[in-house]
Design an enzyme around this catalytic site. Structure first.
Site, PDB file in Angstrom:
ATOM      1  N   GLY A  73      19.394 -35.801 -52.073  1.00  0.00           N
ATOM      2  CA  GLY A  73      20.039 -35.957 -50.773  1.00  0.00           C
ATOM      3  C   GLY A  73      19.251 -36.837 -49.824  1.00  0.00           C
ATOM      4  N   THR A  74      17.963 -36.646 -49.791  1.00  0.00           N
ATOM      5  CA  THR A  74      17.145 -37.428 -48.861  1.00  0.00           C
ATOM      6  C   THR A  74      17.242 -38.919 -49.164  1.00  0.00           C
ATOM      7  OG1 THR A  74      15.614 -35.623 -48.404  1.00  0.00           O
ATOM      8  CG2 THR A  74      14.771 -37.843 -48.080  1.00  0.00           C
ATOM      9  N   ASN A 153      23.444 -27.236 -42.689  1.00  0.00           N
ATOM     10  CA  ASN A 153      22.576 -26.463 -43.572  1.00  0.00           C
ATOM     11  C   ASN A 153      22.049 -25.189 -42.933  1.00  0.00           C
ATOM     12  OD1 ASN A 153      21.361 -28.631 -42.063  1.00  0.00           O
ATOM     13  ND2 ASN A 153      19.405 -28.003 -42.897  1.00  0.00           N
ATOM     14  N   GLN A 181      25.159 -29.645 -48.680  1.00  0.00           N
ATOM     15  CA  GLN A 181      25.394 -28.197 -48.647  1.00  0.00           C
ATOM     16  C   GLN A 181      26.815 -27.840 -49.065  1.00  0.00           C
ATOM     17  OE1 GLN A 181      23.325 -25.619 -47.952  1.00  0.00           O
ATOM     18  NE2 GLN A 181      21.524 -26.863 -47.469  1.00  0.00           N
ATOM     19  N   HIS A 203      20.460 -29.913 -56.722  1.00  0.00           N
ATOM     20  CA  HIS A 203      19.710 -28.651 -56.772  1.00  0.00           C
ATOM     21  C   HIS A 203      20.257 -27.573 -55.854  1.00  0.00           C
ATOM     22  CE1 HIS A 203      17.113 -28.719 -53.077  1.00  0.00           C
ATOM     23  NE2 HIS A 203      17.473 -29.984 -53.098  1.00  0.00           N
ATOM     24  N   THR A 239      14.724 -46.707 -64.066  1.00  0.00           N
ATOM     25  CA  THR A 239      15.312 -46.085 -65.251  1.00  0.00           C
ATOM     26  C   THR A 239      16.009 -44.792 -64.867  1.00  0.00           C
ATOM     27  OG1 THR A 239      13.657 -47.057 -66.680  1.00  0.00           O
ATOM     28  CG2 THR A 239      14.784 -45.106 -67.525  1.00  0.00           C
ATOM     29  N   CYS A 325       7.709 -21.101 -35.679  1.00  0.00           N
ATOM     30  CA  CYS A 325       6.576 -20.770 -36.543  1.00  0.00           C
ATOM     31  C   CYS A 325       6.698 -21.372 -37.922  1.00  0.00           C
ATOM     32  CB  CYS A 325       6.512 -19.262 -36.731  1.00  0.00           C
ATOM     33  SG  CYS A 325       5.628 -18.483 -35.431  1.00  0.00           S
TER      34      CYS A 325
END
Lengths: 391, 237
Positions: A73-74, A153, A181, A203, A239, A325
């Protein structure tokens, strides 16, 4: 020994279906040729590659030649924005996107700004929806592409791509969506939704990591990021990852079964209903069909999301959070903040994302564990005590 | 992501909770970055006798504060003040660099708690050393448990006067006694015996900011209207 806990972080990544591993193993161990080679092993690999391409193209109502494979995706998102921006400089330097995109879109846009491009970031409403009128007003005669995430997401908001796509078509600008997503969970039809580019990945649907695809409508102007041996019709050199690509196609085939979506929706609603019974909890994002079938996102008053996740983890339950956090920048989730949540609400967020392997028992066990965790954390929190609230 | 030691402190924070009658309380953090902690201490013979904490925060914030409390317990105030975040990290074995601030916050909160204790302690000690004098303000005296009863016994006016209530911090004991012809000496003696007995129950008070006589011209109550004598009469009637 494998993980035998409860995995509710399928928005991050998923378990690879063992069936898919079998398909991949064949291309690792037997048909391991390079698709560019002319010998038999090479042409077998090439056949597998084109078969996968046909399958992925069909799943989004595209033509076979309009899909290229990427590393995920990135890459697909980077490629679209940078490739389109640099190939269409003569038409303009303006890009429209939203404030609730995945960071790979936002960071690419930020970089493009340093290269002289102008970006408009659209806001969203309290449930995470883009206002079509706002999009229409944002498009100028300098605009070259609009990029809007299909299903968010974090909160699972599904945008009405058809409505947004029609605006882009009318305004004659390219329309890209990040469908990482939503792929196989929500209908994607590049013709009906007037899409020019679509980013997909493997994935999130029980396929292997490191594989994705990009739909590029025939005739669209885009310049490659990867230069080399002319693979993928010159759009992406390197490839081809045949085992990964074959695994991706198999993952898509297995995921297309409509029953999975029904099952996930049912369990998601059970989870949402159960969690909302705890006092001082809100659901972030929409409900029903406008929400991704596997996404639930809550904010807990007075406590911090990562700590909730930490106690869940200790009980073998995997989740994620939009709290500061947990972010590398120590900033609360940009998506939740854009939707109007306060810092405290965003920091108190917990995301639980299901998959077709999630069972009713998993949900029951989670609902059983959560109230005590919330109680324990509220007891030791400074927050309820500062303002004298009792939870 | 977290070490076993971090998870152990996080899962079972032995020092989580409040001390209702803490000698010192210190707070640090902000909600934006998602951490806020408060440390409570009880001090005995200049050592941290009891210590507890509350945290709104993540796994590492809870673990780091708990580890800090464990380290600080039993230490002298000076030792506790000297604790650095690296001491916490070595107790936890490991803390991701991005989480180091959680441990820094803990040490800051502890320092504040000690500061808070010292401030209170100073106030209490001072009260014993610099006993109540003619220059003490009514406000400061009223903070001592039982003082109001002594004042009533000596027919001390002003206690129920709304105007005087506004300037308790300006009126001194000596000034009022002089104006109303009260037994200053006896009153001071009784107040001072009181303050020694009740040193624990009092809040930091007395003297520093009371600048006797300076504000007399600004007084709002009966002392500012007309001459002393007429006021005296009025009250006596």
């Amino acid at each position: 020994m494998g993980f035998d806990g409860i995995y509710l972080d399928n928005g991050a990544t998923t378990k690879v279906d063992p069936q898919i591993i079998e398909v991949m193993n064949k291309y690792h161990l037997e048909e391991y040729g390079n698709a560019s080679s002319v010998h038999m092993l090479g042409s077998n690999a090439k056949m597998a590659l084109e078969k996968a391409r046909r399958a992925i193209a069909k799943s989004i109502n595209a033509n076979e030649g309009e899909v290229i494979f990427t590393s995920g995706g990135t890459e697909s998102n980077n490629f679209t924005l940078k490739g389109v921006a640099f190939a269409n400089k003569e038409y303009g330097n303006h890009i429209v996107t939203t404030r609730i995109e995945h960071s790979c879109i936002l960071e690419t846009c930020k970089w493009l700004e340093t290269q002289g491009f102008k970006i408009t970031y659209l806001g969203v409403d309290a449930e995470g929806f883009v206002d079509p009128k706002e999009l229409e007003n944002a498009i100028t005669n300098k605009t070259i592409v609009v990029s809007i995430i299909h299903a968010n997401n974090e909160v699972g908001t599904i945008q009405n791509l058809k409505e947004l796509g029609e605006i882009c078509e009318r305004k004659k600008v390219y329309f890209h969506t990040d469908a990482c997503q939503s792929y196989t969970k929500v209908e994607l039809d590049v013709k009906k939704q007037k899409l020019t580019f679509v980013s997909l990945n493997s994935h999130k649907i029980h396929g292997p990591k490191g594989v994705g695809a990009l739909y590029i409508r025939e005739g669209s102007k885009i310049t490659p990021l990867m230069h080399g041996g002319g693979h993928e019709r010159g759009f992406r050199a390197g490839t081809e990852n045949i085992p990964g690509i074959a695994g991706f196609a198999e993952a898509a085939r297995l995921a297309m079964d409509k029953r999975h979506v029904e099952q996930m929706s049912k369990l998601r609603d059970k989870l949402i209903e159960g969690v909302l019974k705890i006092e001082g909890v809100r659901l972030n994002g929409p409900t029903g069909e406008k929400r991704l079938c596997n996404n639930a996102n809550f904010s807990f008053k007075g406590i911090e999301g990562e700590a909730i996740g930490g106690y869940l983890d200790a009980k073998g339950i995997c989740s994620s959070t939009g709290s500061a956090c947990s972010s590398r920048k120590l900033e609360p989730s940009h998506v939740l903040k854009t939707m109007g949540l306060s810092d405290e609400e965003a920091n108190g967020s917990l995301r639980m994302t299901l998959s077709r392997f999630t069972t009713e028992k998993h949900i029951d066990q989670t609902l059983e564990a959560l109230p005590d965790i919330v109680k324990k954390l509220r007891k030791i929190s400074t927050i309820g005590k500062v303002i004298g609230r009792v939870f | 992501m977290y070490s076993k030691k971090v998870m152990a402190h996080f899962k079972n924070p032995k020092f989580a909770g409040e001390i209702k009658d803490a000698d010192g309380i210190g707070e640090e953090g902000n909600i934006r970055c998602g951490d806020e902690m408060r440390i409570f201490i009880k001090v005995k013979n200049d050592r941290i006798d009891k210590i507890k904490f509350l945290t709104y925060g993540c796994v590492s914030a809870i673990a780091a504060t708990d580890a800090l409390c464990q380290i600080a317990k039993g230490k002298t105030l000076e030792e506790a003040e000297g604790l650095a975040y690296t001491d916490i990290i070595s107790e936890l074995k490991e803390l991701p660099p991005i989480k180091h601030h959680c441990s820094i916050m803990g040490t800051k909160a502890l320092k504040r708690a000690i500061e808070d204790y010292r401030k209170k302690d100073k106030g209490e000690n001072k009260m014993i050393k610099n006993k109540i004098t003619a220059e003490s303000t009514v406000e400061s005296v009223l903070k001592i448990e039982g003082a109001d009863q002594v004042l009533v016994k000596y027919s001390f006016p002003c206690l129920h006067c709304p105007m005087a209530a506004m300037e308790m911090d300006k009126l001194t004991i000596g000034y009022v006694c002089n104006a109303y012809n009260l037994n200053l000496e006896g009153l001071l003696k009784e107040l001072n015996s009181l303050s020694r007995d009740n040193k624990k129950s009092s809040r930091p008070i007395l003297n520093q900011r009371d600048k006797p006589n300076k504000h007399k011209s600004e007084l709002l109550s009966c002392f500012s209207i007309g001459k002393k004598k007429s006021v005296k009469k009025e009250v006596k009637r």
